[in-house]
Design an enzyme around this catalytic site. Structure first.
Site, PDB file in Angstrom:
ATOM      1  N   GLU A 181      -5.149   1.672   2.346  1.00  0.00           N
ATOM      2  CA  GLU A 181      -5.109   0.428   3.132  1.00  0.00           C
ATOM      3  C   GLU A 181      -5.329   0.727   4.596  1.00  0.00           C
ATOM      4  O   GLU A 181      -6.007  -0.015   5.304  1.00  0.00           O
ATOM      5  CB  GLU A 181      -3.755  -0.273   2.934  1.00  0.00           C
ATOM      6  N   GLU A 182      -4.719   1.834   5.040  1.00  0.00           N
ATOM      7  CA  GLU A 182      -4.723   2.136   6.478  1.00  0.00           C
ATOM      8  C   GLU A 182      -6.092   2.554   6.995  1.00  0.00           C
ATOM      9  O   GLU A 182      -6.275   2.709   8.194  1.00  0.00           O
ATOM     10  CB  GLU A 182      -3.684   3.236   6.788  1.00  0.00           C
ATOM     11  N   GLU A 216       3.898  -6.465   3.859  1.00  0.00           N
ATOM     12  CA  GLU A 216       3.795  -5.776   5.157  1.00  0.00           C
ATOM     13  C   GLU A 216       4.980  -6.207   6.022  1.00  0.00           C
ATOM     14  O   GLU A 216       5.503  -7.319   5.870  1.00  0.00           O
ATOM     15  CB  GLU A 216       2.489  -6.163   5.865  1.00  0.00           C
ATOM     16  N   HIS A 253       3.302   2.734  12.625  1.00  0.00           N
ATOM     17  CA  HIS A 253       2.294   3.627  13.192  1.00  0.00           C
ATOM     18  C   HIS A 253       2.824   4.445  14.384  1.00  0.00           C
ATOM     19  O   HIS A 253       2.066   5.147  15.026  1.00  0.00           O
ATOM     20  CB  HIS A 253       1.030   2.862  13.639  1.00  0.00           C
ATOM     21  N   ASP A 273       6.220   0.539   7.352  1.00  0.00           N
ATOM     22  CA  ASP A 273       4.835   0.217   6.948  1.00  0.00           C
ATOM     23  C   ASP A 273       4.362   1.188   5.882  1.00  0.00           C
ATOM     24  O   ASP A 273       3.757   2.185   6.196  1.00  0.00           O
ATOM     25  CB  ASP A 273       3.940   0.271   8.194  1.00  0.00           C
ATOM     26  N   HIS A 329       0.843  -1.206   0.000  1.00  0.00           N
ATOM     27  CA  HIS A 329       0.000   0.000   0.000  1.00  0.00           C
ATOM     28  C   HIS A 329       0.872   1.248   0.000  1.00  0.00           C
ATOM     29  O   HIS A 329       1.958   1.249   0.583  1.00  0.00           O
ATOM     30  CB  HIS A 329      -0.996  -0.005   1.157  1.00  0.00           C
ATOM     31  N   ASP A 385      -0.288   4.320   1.036  1.00  0.00           N
ATOM     32  CA  ASP A 385      -0.667   5.296   2.067  1.00  0.00           C
ATOM     33  C   ASP A 385       0.015   4.972   3.390  1.00  0.00           C
ATOM     34  O   ASP A 385       0.475   3.847   3.613  1.00  0.00           O
ATOM     35  CB  ASP A 385      -2.192   5.363   2.239  1.00  0.00           C
TER      36      ASP A 385
HETATM   37 ZN   LIG Z   1       0.733  -1.584   6.291  1.00  0.00          ZN
END
Ligand SMILES: [Zn+2]
Length: 404
Positions: free
Chosen positions: A146-147, A174, A367, A114, A82, A84
Site C-alpha cells: 500500500e505504501e 487507516e 511514517h 499505520d 495493509h 506493509d
Molecule cells: Zn496506511
C-alpha cells in the site's frame, strides 16, 4: 437508531495488544516480503477454523489475504488494511522500531498506528465474529504494497469481484482516531524523462538542452495548476481544488556541456471525480505536439517519455449514505470529514463498494520515528468491532441501516 446491546463485554485490549506486538515484530517494510506475517495470520485464522485465501504478486514474494467469517450466501462488510509499513532508515528512533514498547499509555513501534493496530484489533475480534449469529459476513482484506502506491490491493479487488456475492461495504482502518472519514483526494504521480543531445556549451544551439525543454514542461504544469484553481472547488478538502506540483528534478553534468538528460517527478492531487489521467494527457499533448518537434528539429533521436509512478482515485461518500451513518454509530462519532492522505479506499469505492475510512491511532504519528498508538485507541477499536458484530447480527439494524 440504537444498536442492540452487545452480547460480549468490551475487551480490555489485552488480545489486540498481544497481536499488535506479534505483528510489529515482522519487518514488513514494503521493499521486503510480507509472507511470514501473512503465514502468521493464516495460521491464527486456521486455528480458529477460518479458511483464508492468498493472492500473490507475480514474483510470489508477497501476498494479499482474504477471509470470510459468517454466512457465505450474501456479501458482507470488508475490513481492509495493509500489512506493509514505511522504512525506518535515516530516522532517529528512541524505541526499537520492530519491538512493541509501552511507555506512558502509548505503544511504540513501526506500523503501530499505520496500520497494524487496526489489523491487530480485527484479528482479536475474530472469535467474537465467530460467536455471534452474523446475518451477513465480515470479510478480512489485508494487502501488501500500500505504501508504495496501493499496488497489492488491486489484485485483491479483482479477486473480490469474482466472489459469488460481492461485499456491500468496506471499512478501511487507516488511522483516523476512529472518526469516520468519507473522502480523500486521488493522486497520479509521473516521472518525465527528457532526452536531449549533448555538445560543448560554446555551441549550445547545436545541441538539444534537456534541462531547458524540461523547464518548458514544468512551466506548463505550473500554468495548468493555476487554471485548476479556477475550476469548481470543494471546501470539504484542503486545499479545495485539484493541485499540481513538481517535486524533484535532476539533469546535467557540467556547466560547459549542453545537458543530454533531465528528469523530473510531478504529481496531481485530484478532487474526487476529477480525472488525473485527463490532466496528465493535457501535459503529454503539449509535450508531444509543441515541445518534442522543436527538439527533433535539431536532432531526431531526442524526445520525451512519461513513466507512471503512482495512481489511485479519490474517495467521496455522501455523509448521509447509510454506510457512513452506520460507521458513525459504531465509532460513536459523526464528525464526518476528509483527510489529506490517500488510501486504498478510493479503489474499493471505484469497484462499486461504498467505503468509509475509520481506524485507531493518528496519522500524525504515521511514517515518523517513534510511531505510536495510544492504548485507549486499541480499546476503542475493539469496542467498535464488537458493536459491528452486534449490528451485523441484528436483522433490524441490517434492514434499517444497511438496507440488506
Ligand atoms: Zn496506511
Amino acid at each position: 437508531m440504537p444498536l442492540p446491546a452487545m452480547v460480549f463485554p468490551v475487551s480490555d485490549g489485552r488480545q489486540s495488544r498481544l497481536l499488535l506486538e506479534q505483528l510489529v515484530a515482522f519487518d514488513t517494510v514494503s521493499r521486503t516480503s510480507n509472507l511470514s506475517l501473512v503465514a502468521f495470520i493464516r495460521d491464527y485464522l486456521d486455528e480458529l477454523g477460518v479458511p483464508s485465501q492468498l493472492v500473490y504478486n507475480d514474483a510470489g514474494s508477497k501476498a494479499n489475504l482474504w477471509a470470510t467469517i459468517g454466512p457465505d450466501d450474501c456479501g458482507g462488510i470488508v475490513l481492509s488494511g495493509h500489512t506493509d509499513v514505511v522504512p525506518v532508515d535515516g530516522q532517529a528512533w528512541t524505541f526499537p522500531p520492530f519491538k512493541l514498547t509501552e511507555s506512558d499509555g502509548k505503544l511504540y513501534g513501526r506500523g503501530s498506528a499505520d496500520m497494524k493496530g487496526f489489523l491487530a484489533c480485527v484479528l482479536a475480534a475474530v472469535p467474537t465474529f465467530l460467536a455471534m449469529p452474523l446475518r451477513i459476513p465480515v470479510h478480512l482484506a489485508f494487502s501488501y504494497d500500500e505504501e508504495v502506491g496501493c499496488l497489492g490491493v488491486r489484485s485483491l479487488i479483482e479477486h473480490i469481484k469474482k466472489q459469488a456475492h460481492p461485499p456491500v461495504a468496506c471499512i478501511v482502518g487507516e488511522p483516523t482516531e476512529l472518526k469516520p472519514i468519507v473522502g480523500h483526494k486521488g493522486k497520479l504521480a509521473m516521472r518525465c524523462h527528457v532526452r536531449g543531445a549533448p555538445c560543448h556549451s560554446a555551441y549550445a544551439p547545436k545541441g538539444v538542452n534537456a534541462i531547458e525543454y524540461a523547464s518548458q514542461l514544468i512551466v506548463k504544469l505550473t500554468a495548468m495548476g493555476i487554471e485548476l484553481r479556477n475550476k469548481p472547488s470543494d471546501h470539504r478538502f484542503d486545499p479545495p481544488f485539484t493541485t499540481v506540483q513538481t517535486g524533484t528534478i535532476s539533469g546535467g553534468n557540467a556547466l560547459n556541456i549542453v545537458p543530454a538528460e533531465c528528469r523530473f517527478d510531478w504529481e496531481v492531487r485530484t478532487l474526487p471525480g476529477v480525472d488525473g489521467e485527463q490532466i496528465c494527457n493535457e501535459l503529454k499533448h503539449y509535450a508531444y505536439q509543441e515541445v518534442e518537434p522543436l527538439m527533433r528539429a535539431v536532432q531526431a533521436d531526442t524526445g520525451i517519455h512519461f513513466e507512471p509512478l503512482q495512481n489511485y482515485p479519490g474517495l467521496l461518500l455522501d455523509q448521509n449514505d447509510s454506510l457512513a451513518k452506520f460507521i458513525a454509530l459504531l465509532a460513536r462519532s459523526s464528525d464526518f470529514s476528509t483527510v489529506a492522505f490517500g488510501t486504498e479506499g478510493g479503489l474499493f469505492h471505484q469497484a462499486g463498494i461504498p467505503t468509509v475510512i475509520c481506524g485507531p491511532g493518528s496519522m500524525a504519528q504515521g511514517h515518523k520515528p517513534d510511531e505510536f498508538i495510544e492504548i485507549t485507541q486499541l480499546r476503542e477499536c475493539d469496542a467498535m468491532l464488537s458493536h459491528l458484530a452486534s449490528g451485523l447480527s441484528s436483522e433490524e439494524v441490517l434492514k434499517k441501516v444497511l438496507m440488506c
